[in-house]
Design an enzyme around this catalytic site. Structure first.
Site, PDB file in Angstrom:
ATOM      1  N   HIS A 139       0.998  -1.061  -0.111  1.00 44.95           N
ATOM      2  CA  HIS A 139      -0.036   0.073   0.087  1.00 44.95           C
ATOM      3  C   HIS A 139       0.782   1.265  -0.111  1.00 44.95           C
ATOM      4  O   HIS A 139       0.630   2.184  -0.750  1.00 44.95           O
ATOM      5  CB  HIS A 139      -1.113  -0.016   1.239  1.00 44.95           C
ATOM      6  N   HIS A 186       0.335  -2.726   9.558  1.00 45.39           N
ATOM      7  CA  HIS A 186       1.974  -2.540   9.204  1.00 45.39           C
ATOM      8  C   HIS A 186       2.541  -1.871  10.331  1.00 45.39           C
ATOM      9  O   HIS A 186       1.721  -0.892  10.945  1.00 45.39           O
ATOM     10  CB  HIS A 186       2.015  -1.959   8.085  1.00 45.39           C
TER      11      HIS A 186
END
EC number: 3.1.3.-
Length: 372
Positions: A139, A186
């Protein structure tokens, strides 16, 4: 008489406690329902997200939007919009960069094999990609590559102040990167690694984007080379690790890239979409009129309906066909798609046709009905 009063008093207290309990449970259900809003269930693993109380809804929805900037829904709207309404050349080259960055990012994940942040202590508000590895954040890579590439590809080709691009890049990149930390998917290290990895990829490969795009359009055997190369890369990525959503996403990315490149080749040969000559650069944006705006909306509506129909038809055809050829039971689609023999052809062929539709079938429809 006193015993009856005692019984009545107990009944009244019990009734009150029951009502409070019911109200409490209803309140908890409402809270849980709100907490689940915006979460995605893992379609391929059946995994569900945690229950979490959101205290800052504007921030929550902002980061949900930021996370969507790296998901399929955004890509299937963003790239066609560039190709159909803004600038086909910039749209094609954005796709080339996106395919390269995302492929290298997905493969690097499966080589390093760092797990996602542990939960607890992290609260995961999204679980769709939970079966993938964590390092680097794709991402973050996409959120870095797309805005930077947009500015690099458009500045000098179109007339606009550079300050607009310099504002767009940090805003877009920060929104996507911070959303991945907020969602619990993350760590900060994953985000930093994804950002730096993307800068390295762009520094090495961006000078060749023009050459790649010209090859895709003009070379005689470009479609065969494109299909063969993207298919080989897909097979390689499927051998890196056991099943995860990363493998299917990689095949989807490669199929889309191959389809868009092949479609641009056919479109160029037929003269449906012609890039402006170099002596007309930099281009000035046309005045916004109701006719221009109406045609843009019409192209989006017609094009997206056609693309979604193609995707659904190909999905219904390719999965049963792949199961039959590979002799894999098709009763449970989720389990069937965890086999490379099913997932790779399904994703590659389906999204290859989607990409081909975006750059050939849909522009041909626009040309035919007079809204090109």
């Amino acid at each position: 008489r006193e015993e009856r009063k005692g019984v009545q008093g107990y009944g009244t207290r019990h009734q009150g406690e029951t009502e409070n309990s019911v109200k409490g449970k209803a309140g908890r259900r409402r809270t849980q329902h709100k907490a689940r809003a915006g979460q995605k269930a893992m379609a391929m693993t059946g995994e569900e997200g945690q229950l979490a109380r959101v205290s800052n809804w504007p921030l929550y929805y902002l980061f949900c939007f930021g996370a969507e900037l790296g998901n399929e829904l955004f890509y299937i709207l963003f790239f066609p919009f560039w190709i159909w309404n803004l600038d086909p050349l910039v749209g094609r080259r954005l796709v080339v960069i996106w395919v390269l960055v995302m492929y290298l990012g997905q493969c690097t994940k499966d080589i390093i094999r760092w797990p996602r942040p542990a939960s607890p202590p992290v609260v995961k508000l999204e679980v769709f990609y939970n079966s993938e590895y964590s390092m680097p954040s794709t991402h973050a890579m996409s959120g870095t590559a797309i805005p930077i590439s947009m500015v690099l590809l458009t500045y000098g080709r179109w007339q606009y102040p550079l300050i607009y691009g310099l504002i767009l890049i940090p805003c877009w990149c920060s929104l996507v990167c911070l959303s991945r930390i907020y969602m619990g998917m993350h760590s900060i290290l994953d985000i930093i690694a994804g950002f730096l990895y993307t800068i390295l990829i762009l520094a090495v490969f961006y000078p060749f984007v023009d050459l790649i795009d010209n090859f895709n359009q003009t070379h005689k055997y470009a479609p065969l080379i494109i299909i063969g190369l993207h298919l080989a890369l897909g097979i390689f990525s499927f051998t890196l690790d056991t099943w995860s959503t990363s493998r299917g996403d990689t095949a989807e990315i490669l199929g889309s890239g191959a389809g868009i490149a092949c479609g641009s080749h056919v479109t160029y040969k037929m003269g449906l979409v012609l890039d402006p000559s170099l002596d007309t650069l930099p281009l000035a944006g046309p005045p916004i009129t109701m006719t221009l705006f109406g045609k843009a909306i019409l192209r989006i509506l017609i094009g997206m309906v056609f693309v979604l129909v193609v995707r659904d038809i190909m999905k219904k055809i390719t999965i049963p066909l792949a199961c039959k050829i590979a002799n894999i039971p098709c009763d449970d689609i989720r389990k069937a798609r965890q086999h490379m023999e099913v997932e790779l052809p399904y994703r590659y062929i389906t999204y290859g046709m989607v990409g081909f539709s975006i750059t050939f079938f849909v522009p041909y429809i626009f040309f035919f009905i007079g809204i090109s």
